[in-house]
Write a protein that holds these residues in place. Sequence first.
Motif, PDB file in Angstrom:
ATOM      1  N   ALA A 218     -20.020  -6.065  38.109  1.00 27.62           N
ATOM      2  CA  ALA A 218     -19.259  -6.832  39.098  1.00 27.62           C
ATOM      3  C   ALA A 218     -18.518  -7.991  38.438  1.00 27.62           C
ATOM      4  O   ALA A 218     -17.379  -8.309  38.801  1.00 27.62           O
ATOM      5  N   THR A 219     -19.149  -8.627  37.455  1.00 25.85           N
ATOM      6  CA  THR A 219     -18.490  -9.718  36.745  1.00 25.85           C
ATOM      7  C   THR A 219     -17.323  -9.199  35.925  1.00 25.85           C
ATOM      8  O   THR A 219     -16.245  -9.815  35.881  1.00 25.85           O
ATOM      9  N   SER A 220     -17.503  -8.061  35.280  1.00 31.89           N
ATOM     10  CA  SER A 220     -16.410  -7.452  34.518  1.00 31.89           C
ATOM     11  C   SER A 220     -15.269  -7.047  35.441  1.00 31.89           C
ATOM     12  O   SER A 220     -14.095  -7.171  35.091  1.00 31.89           O
ATOM     13  N   TYR A 221     -15.596  -6.572  36.621  1.00 31.83           N
ATOM     14  CA  TYR A 221     -14.598  -6.249  37.641  1.00 31.83           C
ATOM     15  C   TYR A 221     -13.762  -7.486  37.981  1.00 31.83           C
ATOM     16  O   TYR A 221     -12.543  -7.411  38.158  1.00 31.83           O
ATOM     17  N   CYS A 222     -14.428  -8.640  38.054  1.00 29.81           N
ATOM     18  CA  CYS A 222     -13.730  -9.894  38.368  1.00 29.81           C
ATOM     19  C   CYS A 222     -12.849 -10.374  37.224  1.00 29.81           C
ATOM     20  O   CYS A 222     -12.030 -11.277  37.414  1.00 29.81           O
ATOM     21  N   ARG A 223     -13.010  -9.804  36.053  1.00 31.48           N
ATOM     22  CA  ARG A 223     -12.264 -10.286  34.889  1.00 31.48           C
ATOM     23  C   ARG A 223     -11.028  -9.436  34.576  1.00 31.48           C
ATOM     24  O   ARG A 223     -10.231  -9.811  33.720  1.00 31.48           O
ATOM     25  N   ILE A 224     -10.865  -8.324  35.262  1.00 27.14           N
ATOM     26  CA  ILE A 224      -9.760  -7.410  34.943  1.00 27.14           C
ATOM     27  C   ILE A 224      -8.423  -8.083  35.219  1.00 27.14           C
ATOM     28  O   ILE A 224      -8.203  -8.628  36.293  1.00 27.14           O
ATOM     29  N   ARG A 225      -7.514  -7.988  34.271  1.00 29.41           N
ATOM     30  CA  ARG A 225      -6.171  -8.504  34.494  1.00 29.41           C
ATOM     31  C   ARG A 225      -5.095  -7.573  33.949  1.00 29.41           C
ATOM     32  O   ARG A 225      -3.945  -7.970  33.775  1.00 29.41           O
ATOM     33  N   TYR A 226      -5.445  -6.332  33.671  1.00 32.79           N
ATOM     34  CA  TYR A 226      -4.489  -5.427  33.042  1.00 32.79           C
ATOM     35  C   TYR A 226      -4.018  -4.318  33.959  1.00 32.79           C
ATOM     36  O   TYR A 226      -3.465  -3.340  33.509  1.00 32.79           O
ATOM     37  N   THR A 227      -4.262  -4.445  35.268  1.00 29.69           N
ATOM     38  CA  THR A 227      -3.682  -3.491  36.196  1.00 29.69           C
ATOM     39  C   THR A 227      -2.443  -4.121  36.824  1.00 29.69           C
ATOM     40  O   THR A 227      -2.050  -5.229  36.481  1.00 29.69           O
ATOM     41  N   ALA A 228      -1.858  -3.457  37.774  1.00 27.26           N
ATOM     42  CA  ALA A 228      -0.508  -3.806  38.217  1.00 27.26           C
ATOM     43  C   ALA A 228      -0.381  -5.204  38.812  1.00 27.26           C
ATOM     44  O   ALA A 228       0.680  -5.797  38.737  1.00 27.26           O
ATOM     45  N   SER A 229      -1.432  -5.729  39.424  1.00 23.70           N
ATOM     46  CA  SER A 229      -1.253  -7.002  40.116  1.00 23.70           C
ATOM     47  C   SER A 229      -1.721  -8.219  39.333  1.00 23.70           C
ATOM     48  O   SER A 229      -1.806  -9.309  39.890  1.00 23.70           O
ATOM     49  N   LEU A 230      -2.051  -8.048  38.057  1.00 19.19           N
ATOM     50  CA  LEU A 230      -2.199  -9.188  37.152  1.00 19.19           C
ATOM     51  C   LEU A 230      -3.190 -10.233  37.649  1.00 19.19           C
ATOM     52  O   LEU A 230      -4.241  -9.913  38.165  1.00 19.19           O
ATOM     53  N   ASP A 231      -2.840 -11.519  37.483  1.00 17.91           N
ATOM     54  CA  ASP A 231      -3.736 -12.596  37.882  1.00 17.91           C
ATOM     55  C   ASP A 231      -3.933 -12.609  39.394  1.00 17.91           C
ATOM     56  O   ASP A 231      -4.961 -13.056  39.887  1.00 17.91           O
ATOM     57  N   MET A 232      -2.936 -12.124  40.120  1.00 19.38           N
ATOM     58  CA  MET A 232      -3.057 -12.108  41.579  1.00 19.38           C
ATOM     59  C   MET A 232      -4.189 -11.170  42.005  1.00 19.38           C
ATOM     60  O   MET A 232      -4.975 -11.479  42.901  1.00 19.38           O
ATOM     61  N   GLY A 233      -4.290 -10.026  41.352  1.00 17.67           N
ATOM     62  CA  GLY A 233      -5.370  -9.103  41.645  1.00 17.67           C
ATOM     63  C   GLY A 233      -6.706  -9.595  41.132  1.00 17.67           C
ATOM     64  O   GLY A 233      -7.739  -9.401  41.777  1.00 17.67           O
TER      65      GLY A 233
END
Length: 471
Positions: A218-233
């Motif tokens: 879950a923490t790693s899920y919160c750290r993702i920034r390489y999909t389409a919505s970037l920091d917004m996602g």
Amino acid sequence: MAKPGKKKKVLFVLEIIVLLLFIGGLYVYGQISSRLDKIEQPELKKEKIVVNQEAPKMTGYKTYVLFGIDTRGEGSQYSAQNSDTMIIVSVNNDTKEVRMVSVYRDTLLNVGDDTYTKANAAYALGGPEQAITMLNTNLDLDISDYATADFSALVEVVDDLGGLDIPLSYAEIEHMNNYCVETSKLTGKDYTPIEKPEPKPEDEEAIVGTYHLNGVQATSYCRIRYTASLDMGRTERQRRVLGMLFDKAKIAGLSSIFKIMDDVFPMVTTSLSKQDILGLIPTLIGYKFTDSTGFPQKFKFSNIKGSIIVPTDLENNVVELHKFLYDDQDYTPSSEVVARSNKILEIVGGESKLDDAAKTTTQDTDTTNANDTFVWSGDNTSGSTDNSGDYDYDNDYDNGGYDGGYDNGGGGDYDNSGDDGSYDNGGDDTGSDTGGGDYDGGDDTGGDETGGDDGFSDDSAADSGASSEEQ
């Protein structure tokens, strides 16, 4: 007619019940109170916290800020402790509603001393006092209390509450598994990689299923920034997870709550006193998260030296922020906010020089040894200029920072009613709005919750020159 002896027996039983409840309450109070001593409560130098003179004083509300930082030990290139997670929490004491707003870490703001750079640098430059001042003076807020934790605390909370069931896309599974390797190593916690569905779907951003995630996942899920919505996602994921944890904590047993306190409180720093925290316990029980969003809502990107988020414009974004946090339809921005709004657009050469999409990068090709700094200082006298305007910029800004092609489409909001609270982050909407996946208190399999950005603090070098590796 009841006999006198019977009445006495009933009264005696009631007295015993009341006494037991009182003793039980004292026991619980004592257990919580003793555990609160584990929280680090350094003195907050409130004289250093600045509030704009014209900022509104909201009655009936209390506003806090949650900072997420990355502490990976002395000597780490991440040890500068930028606050890559900044969540403003508005508590309406009349309606019992709680709202959250994530400030995007790469937003160009005045972080103090007339220095304009990424908002997340303020914490590294001057601790919570400067970070709170940055939020107050740029957004016309009156925040005086905060809590800070790193992502290890989130791992513990998720595990202590038995994990979370979260809808994931193919892209999120892939990037989450990658982040789990480091998160597991840093926290000493185990995980099992999620098997990616085969064949690979044509739309890698679409939800493929709901998965039970432990703390590392879950923490790693919160750290993702390489999909389409970037920091917004990324920030949308964080708010979703916090909302789910809030709901689970409300129905958890005392043993689970006590374990969370034992495991997590030593990782938390806050300005709140023990009495303040005890007073917030009814909030956990009787209040509810109703909505969340990101700031700024309307923005574009500047690629002067790397990619930064530019509010278009700050003044109008702050108006929308006050509507969201406080339902304030009559708010007028202070002269300080207006001046900063004009200065930001002046620095980047005007809105016409901005891009609708961020510069392209991937998790594999992201730069690893560049300083992640973009700085304009009002007292910079070196005289150097570049082709973006007559201002001085720090040449150490890296070339990376974002996954390509985000169209300013917005983050889906946390919403207990199940309504899709996504918004369009404005500007010229030249692509697909990818941010509509809201957490609705149940199985959220709808919406394209594809957003992504680094987690609880990856970009850890301040603009003072510390090195930062963007994961």
